[in-house]
Design an enzyme around this catalytic site. Structure first.
Site, PDB file in Angstrom:
ATOM      1  N   GLU A  18       0.837  -1.210   0.000  1.00 17.62           N
ATOM      2  CA  GLU A  18       0.000   0.000   0.000  1.00 17.62           C
ATOM      3  C   GLU A  18       0.869   1.256   0.000  1.00 17.62           C
ATOM      4  OE1 GLU A  18      -2.604   1.564  -0.309  1.00 17.62           O
ATOM      5  OE2 GLU A  18      -4.361   0.324   0.026  1.00 17.62           O
ATOM      6  N   ASP A 199     -10.245   1.059  -4.315  1.00 19.60           N
ATOM      7  CA  ASP A 199      -9.124   1.159  -3.380  1.00 19.60           C
ATOM      8  C   ASP A 199      -8.400   2.486  -3.635  1.00 19.60           C
ATOM      9  OD1 ASP A 199      -6.949   0.500  -1.565  1.00 19.60           O
ATOM     10  OD2 ASP A 199      -7.528  -1.585  -1.812  1.00 19.60           O
TER      11      ASP A 199
END
Length: 292
Positions: A18, A199
Protein backbone atom coordinates in the site's frame (compact mmCIF):
# COMPACT_ATOMS: atom_id res chain seq x y z
CA UNK A 1 -10.64 -4.50 -20.39
CA UNK A 2 -7.39 -3.32 -21.97
CA UNK A 3 -4.32 -5.50 -21.81
CA UNK A 4 -1.15 -3.51 -21.18
CA UNK A 5 2.56 -4.03 -21.04
CA UNK A 6 3.13 -4.77 -17.37
CA UNK A 7 6.40 -5.61 -15.69
CA UNK A 8 7.29 -6.45 -12.11
CA UNK A 9 8.90 -3.40 -10.54
CA UNK A 10 9.63 -5.26 -7.29
CA UNK A 11 9.18 -8.97 -6.66
CA UNK A 12 9.20 -8.50 -2.89
CA UNK A 13 5.89 -10.04 -1.79
CA UNK A 14 3.84 -7.80 0.52
CA UNK A 15 1.07 -9.17 2.71
CA UNK A 16 -0.69 -5.83 2.16
CA UNK A 17 1.25 -3.59 -0.22
CA UNK A 18 0.00 0.00 0.00
CA UNK A 19 0.81 3.72 0.07
CA UNK A 20 3.18 4.12 -2.91
CA UNK A 21 4.81 7.57 -3.05
CA UNK A 22 7.41 8.64 -5.59
CA UNK A 23 10.14 11.17 -4.72
CA UNK A 24 11.34 12.73 -8.00
CA UNK A 25 14.37 14.34 -6.35
CA UNK A 26 15.88 10.92 -5.65
CA UNK A 27 14.03 8.93 -8.36
CA UNK A 28 12.82 6.62 -5.59
CA UNK A 29 9.52 4.86 -5.02
CA UNK A 30 8.54 4.26 -1.40
CA UNK A 31 5.70 1.96 -0.34
CA UNK A 32 4.51 -0.07 2.64
CA UNK A 33 3.63 -3.58 3.64
CA UNK A 34 1.04 -2.45 6.18
CA UNK A 35 0.48 -5.78 7.91
CA UNK A 36 4.16 -6.75 7.63
CA UNK A 37 5.19 -3.44 9.29
CA UNK A 38 7.72 -2.67 6.58
CA UNK A 39 8.77 0.36 4.54
CA UNK A 40 10.11 -0.48 1.09
CA UNK A 41 12.08 1.67 -1.31
CA UNK A 42 13.48 1.24 -4.77
CA UNK A 43 15.40 3.60 -7.02
CA UNK A 44 13.91 3.37 -10.48
CA UNK A 45 17.32 3.59 -12.10
CA UNK A 46 18.17 0.13 -10.79
CA UNK A 47 19.17 -1.76 -7.70
CA UNK A 48 17.42 -4.04 -5.27
CA UNK A 49 14.34 -3.25 -3.23
CA UNK A 50 15.37 -2.06 0.24
CA UNK A 51 13.12 -3.35 3.03
CA UNK A 52 13.09 -1.58 6.40
CA UNK A 53 11.36 -2.74 9.58
CA UNK A 54 8.94 -0.30 11.19
CA UNK A 55 8.12 0.19 14.90
CA UNK A 56 4.35 0.00 14.32
CA UNK A 57 1.78 -0.39 11.56
CA UNK A 58 2.37 2.40 9.06
CA UNK A 59 0.68 2.99 5.73
CA UNK A 60 1.59 6.25 4.00
CA UNK A 61 4.42 8.74 3.54
CA UNK A 62 4.87 12.33 2.41
CA UNK A 63 8.07 14.21 1.65
CA UNK A 64 8.80 17.16 3.98
CA UNK A 65 12.17 18.11 2.48
CA UNK A 66 15.24 16.40 1.04
CA UNK A 67 16.18 14.96 4.42
CA UNK A 68 12.87 14.17 6.10
CA UNK A 69 9.61 12.33 5.50
CA UNK A 70 6.28 12.38 7.34
CA UNK A 71 4.99 8.86 8.06
CA UNK A 72 1.39 7.97 8.89
CA UNK A 73 1.00 5.17 11.44
CA UNK A 74 -1.34 3.66 13.98
CA UNK A 75 -0.26 6.16 16.67
CA UNK A 76 -0.35 9.20 14.37
CA UNK A 77 2.32 11.14 12.50
CA UNK A 78 6.07 10.53 12.77
CA UNK A 79 9.09 12.12 11.14
CA UNK A 80 11.68 9.91 9.48
CA UNK A 81 15.27 11.05 8.98
CA UNK A 82 16.10 9.80 5.50
CA UNK A 83 19.85 9.68 6.18
CA UNK A 84 19.76 7.70 9.42
CA UNK A 85 16.37 6.01 9.16
CA UNK A 86 15.46 7.23 12.66
CA UNK A 87 11.71 7.62 13.24
CA UNK A 88 10.49 10.15 15.82
CA UNK A 89 6.90 10.63 16.98
CA UNK A 90 5.55 14.00 15.87
CA UNK A 91 1.80 14.32 16.41
CA UNK A 92 -0.65 11.75 17.84
CA UNK A 93 -3.83 10.79 15.93
CA UNK A 94 -6.00 8.11 17.59
CA UNK A 95 -2.91 7.01 19.52
CA UNK A 96 -5.14 6.08 22.48
CA UNK A 97 -7.43 3.93 20.31
CA UNK A 98 -6.04 0.37 20.11
CA UNK A 99 -8.77 -0.67 17.66
CA UNK A 100 -7.62 1.50 14.76
CA UNK A 101 -4.67 1.90 12.44
CA UNK A 102 -3.84 4.28 9.61
CA UNK A 103 -4.75 3.53 6.02
CA UNK A 104 -4.95 5.69 2.88
CA UNK A 105 -3.50 9.23 2.81
CA UNK A 106 -2.45 11.81 0.25
CA UNK A 107 -1.14 15.39 0.07
CA UNK A 108 -3.37 18.21 -1.21
CA UNK A 109 -1.74 20.63 -3.70
CA UNK A 110 -1.48 23.28 -0.96
CA UNK A 111 0.59 20.95 1.26
CA UNK A 112 -2.21 19.75 3.57
CA UNK A 113 -2.39 16.02 4.31
CA UNK A 114 -5.63 14.01 4.34
CA UNK A 115 -5.25 10.87 6.47
CA UNK A 116 -7.58 7.89 6.79
CA UNK A 117 -7.90 5.54 9.78
CA UNK A 118 -9.76 2.24 10.08
CA UNK A 119 -10.29 -0.68 12.44
CA UNK A 120 -7.52 -3.27 12.39
CA UNK A 121 -10.21 -5.83 11.61
CA UNK A 122 -12.18 -3.40 9.41
CA UNK A 123 -14.71 -2.91 12.22
CA UNK A 124 -17.74 -1.06 10.79
CA UNK A 125 -17.53 2.70 11.26
CA UNK A 126 -14.40 2.57 13.42
CA UNK A 127 -12.35 4.88 11.21
CA UNK A 128 -12.24 8.50 10.10
CA UNK A 129 -10.59 10.93 7.70
CA UNK A 130 -8.45 13.76 9.11
CA UNK A 131 -6.96 16.96 7.74
CA UNK A 132 -3.45 17.98 8.82
CA UNK A 133 -1.84 21.29 7.86
CA UNK A 134 1.05 23.19 9.46
CA UNK A 135 0.72 21.40 12.78
CA UNK A 136 -3.08 21.46 13.03
CA UNK A 137 -5.37 18.40 12.85
CA UNK A 138 -9.14 18.32 12.26
CA UNK A 139 -11.51 15.40 11.78
CA UNK A 140 -13.33 15.77 8.47
CA UNK A 141 -15.32 12.54 8.15
CA UNK A 142 -16.34 10.05 10.84
CA UNK A 143 -17.96 6.61 10.86
CA UNK A 144 -15.74 5.26 8.07
CA UNK A 145 -14.99 1.55 7.77
CA UNK A 146 -12.23 1.43 5.11
CA UNK A 147 -11.12 4.91 3.94
CA UNK A 148 -9.57 4.85 0.49
CA UNK A 149 -9.14 6.72 -2.77
CA UNK A 150 -8.09 9.98 -1.07
CA UNK A 151 -6.84 12.24 -3.86
CA UNK A 152 -7.26 15.75 -5.27
CA UNK A 153 -7.82 17.61 -8.50
CA UNK A 154 -4.69 19.33 -9.88
CA UNK A 155 -5.98 22.80 -8.92
CA UNK A 156 -6.92 21.70 -5.41
CA UNK A 157 -10.60 22.64 -5.76
CA UNK A 158 -11.86 19.06 -5.40
CA UNK A 159 -11.14 16.13 -3.09
CA UNK A 160 -12.17 12.51 -3.59
CA UNK A 161 -12.54 9.60 -1.18
CA UNK A 162 -14.44 6.38 -0.65
CA UNK A 163 -15.38 3.96 2.07
CA UNK A 164 -14.54 0.70 0.33
CA UNK A 165 -17.31 -1.08 2.25
CA UNK A 166 -19.82 1.36 0.71
CA UNK A 167 -18.14 1.27 -2.73
CA UNK A 168 -19.20 4.79 -3.73
CA UNK A 169 -16.60 7.33 -4.81
CA UNK A 170 -17.38 10.79 -3.44
CA UNK A 171 -16.31 14.26 -4.55
CA UNK A 172 -16.02 17.26 -2.23
CA UNK A 173 -15.44 20.90 -3.17
CA UNK A 174 -12.24 22.17 -1.51
CA UNK A 175 -10.54 25.44 -0.66
CA UNK A 176 -7.40 25.34 -2.83
CA UNK A 177 -5.48 27.41 -0.27
CA UNK A 178 -6.10 25.16 2.75
CA UNK A 179 -7.34 21.80 1.43
CA UNK A 180 -10.43 22.05 3.67
CA UNK A 181 -13.86 21.02 2.32
CA UNK A 182 -16.19 23.85 1.35
CA UNK A 183 -19.33 21.83 0.56
CA UNK A 184 -21.18 18.57 1.09
CA UNK A 185 -20.03 15.33 -0.50
CA UNK A 186 -21.51 14.37 -3.87
CA UNK A 187 -21.52 11.01 -5.62
CA UNK A 188 -18.75 10.95 -8.24
CA UNK A 189 -19.12 7.28 -9.20
CA UNK A 190 -21.39 4.59 -7.79
CA UNK A 191 -19.52 1.28 -7.95
CA UNK A 192 -22.39 -0.94 -6.79
CA UNK A 193 -22.90 -3.97 -9.01
CA UNK A 194 -19.34 -3.97 -10.32
CA UNK A 195 -16.76 -6.62 -9.54
CA UNK A 196 -14.28 -5.73 -6.81
CA UNK A 197 -13.97 -2.67 -4.62
CA UNK A 198 -12.60 0.86 -4.89
CA UNK A 199 -9.12 1.16 -3.38
CA UNK A 200 -6.32 3.74 -3.75
CA UNK A 201 -6.37 6.52 -6.36
CA UNK A 202 -4.36 9.31 -7.94
CA UNK A 203 -5.48 12.16 -10.20
CA UNK A 204 -3.42 13.12 -13.25
CA UNK A 205 -2.69 16.54 -14.74
CA UNK A 206 -5.86 16.37 -16.89
CA UNK A 207 -8.07 15.63 -13.88
CA UNK A 208 -8.47 11.93 -14.75
CA UNK A 209 -8.73 9.77 -11.62
CA UNK A 210 -6.89 6.43 -11.70
CA UNK A 211 -8.24 3.90 -9.20
CA UNK A 212 -6.99 0.44 -8.19
CA UNK A 213 -9.94 -1.96 -8.19
CA UNK A 214 -9.28 -4.47 -5.42
CA UNK A 215 -10.51 -7.95 -6.28
CA UNK A 216 -10.90 -7.25 -9.99
CA UNK A 217 -7.28 -7.12 -11.16
CA UNK A 218 -7.39 -3.74 -12.87
CA UNK A 219 -6.80 -0.01 -12.75
CA UNK A 220 -9.79 2.10 -13.82
CA UNK A 221 -9.61 5.64 -15.18
CA UNK A 222 -12.47 8.09 -14.57
CA UNK A 223 -13.02 11.35 -16.43
CA UNK A 224 -13.39 14.60 -14.43
CA UNK A 225 -17.14 14.18 -14.95
CA UNK A 226 -17.15 10.76 -13.26
CA UNK A 227 -17.35 8.43 -16.28
CA UNK A 228 -15.23 5.30 -16.38
CA UNK A 229 -13.22 5.73 -19.56
CA UNK A 230 -10.58 2.98 -19.32
CA UNK A 231 -9.86 -0.26 -17.49
CA UNK A 232 -6.31 -1.60 -17.64
CA UNK A 233 -5.50 -5.16 -16.54
CA UNK A 234 -3.05 -5.79 -13.69
CA UNK A 235 -1.54 -9.28 -13.14
CA UNK A 236 -2.80 -9.60 -9.55
CA UNK A 237 -6.38 -9.85 -8.29
CA UNK A 238 -5.89 -7.35 -5.49
CA UNK A 239 -4.18 -4.18 -6.75
CA UNK A 240 -4.26 -1.65 -3.93
CA UNK A 241 -2.91 1.74 -5.00
CA UNK A 242 -1.28 3.48 -8.00
CA UNK A 243 1.36 6.22 -8.06
CA UNK A 244 2.83 8.32 -10.86
CA UNK A 245 6.53 7.67 -11.27
CA UNK A 246 9.49 8.59 -13.47
CA UNK A 247 11.08 11.89 -14.40
CA UNK A 248 7.99 12.93 -16.31
CA UNK A 249 5.46 11.36 -13.92
CA UNK A 250 4.34 9.50 -17.02
CA UNK A 251 4.15 5.91 -15.79
CA UNK A 252 2.12 4.14 -13.12
CA UNK A 253 3.42 1.95 -10.33
CA UNK A 254 0.82 -0.26 -8.64
CA UNK A 255 1.05 -2.08 -5.30
CA UNK A 256 -0.87 -5.28 -4.54
CA UNK A 257 -1.63 -7.73 -1.72
CA UNK A 258 -2.34 -11.33 -0.81
CA UNK A 259 -4.35 -10.35 2.28
CA UNK A 260 -7.32 -12.67 2.82
CA UNK A 261 -6.17 -15.32 0.35
CA UNK A 262 -5.94 -18.99 1.26
CA UNK A 263 -3.31 -21.30 -0.21
CA UNK A 264 -5.41 -22.18 -3.26
CA UNK A 265 -6.13 -18.52 -4.02
CA UNK A 266 -2.45 -17.61 -3.73
CA UNK A 267 -1.51 -20.47 -6.06
CA UNK A 268 -3.99 -19.11 -8.60
CA UNK A 269 -2.60 -15.58 -8.19
CA UNK A 270 1.19 -16.09 -8.12
CA UNK A 271 2.13 -12.40 -8.40
CA UNK A 272 -0.12 -11.28 -5.55
CA UNK A 273 1.73 -8.89 -3.24
CA UNK A 274 4.28 -7.79 -5.81
CA UNK A 275 4.61 -4.23 -7.17
CA UNK A 276 4.11 -3.52 -10.86
CA UNK A 277 5.02 -1.00 -13.52
CA UNK A 278 2.23 -0.33 -16.02
CA UNK A 279 3.52 0.64 -19.43
CA UNK A 280 0.78 3.22 -19.86
CA UNK A 281 1.64 6.70 -21.06
CA UNK A 282 -0.08 8.99 -18.56
CA UNK A 283 0.04 12.72 -17.85
CA UNK A 284 0.78 12.37 -14.16
CA UNK A 285 1.99 14.87 -11.62
CA UNK A 286 4.27 14.69 -8.62
CA UNK A 287 3.03 14.61 -5.04
CA UNK A 288 3.38 18.00 -3.33
CA UNK A 289 5.55 18.27 -0.25
CA UNK A 290 3.66 18.27 3.01
CA UNK A 291 3.77 21.43 5.16
CA UNK A 292 4.28 20.69 8.84
Amino acid sequence: MEESGVSVLSDHVCHLGEGPTYDPDTDTLFWFDILGRKLLEKQLGGGATIVRELPEIMSALAVINEGHQLLVGESGLSIRDVRTGAITSYLPIEADNPVTRSNDARVHPCGAFWIGTMGKKAEPGAGAIYWFFKGEVRKLVGNVSIPNSICFSPDGTAAFYTDTKENVLFRLACDPETGLPTGEKQVFFDHHGDEGGLDGSVVDADGVLWNARWGAGCIDAYSPEGRRIRSVAVPARQPSCPAFIGGGADRLAVTSAWEGMDEAARSADPLAGQTFLLDQQVKGRFEPRVLI
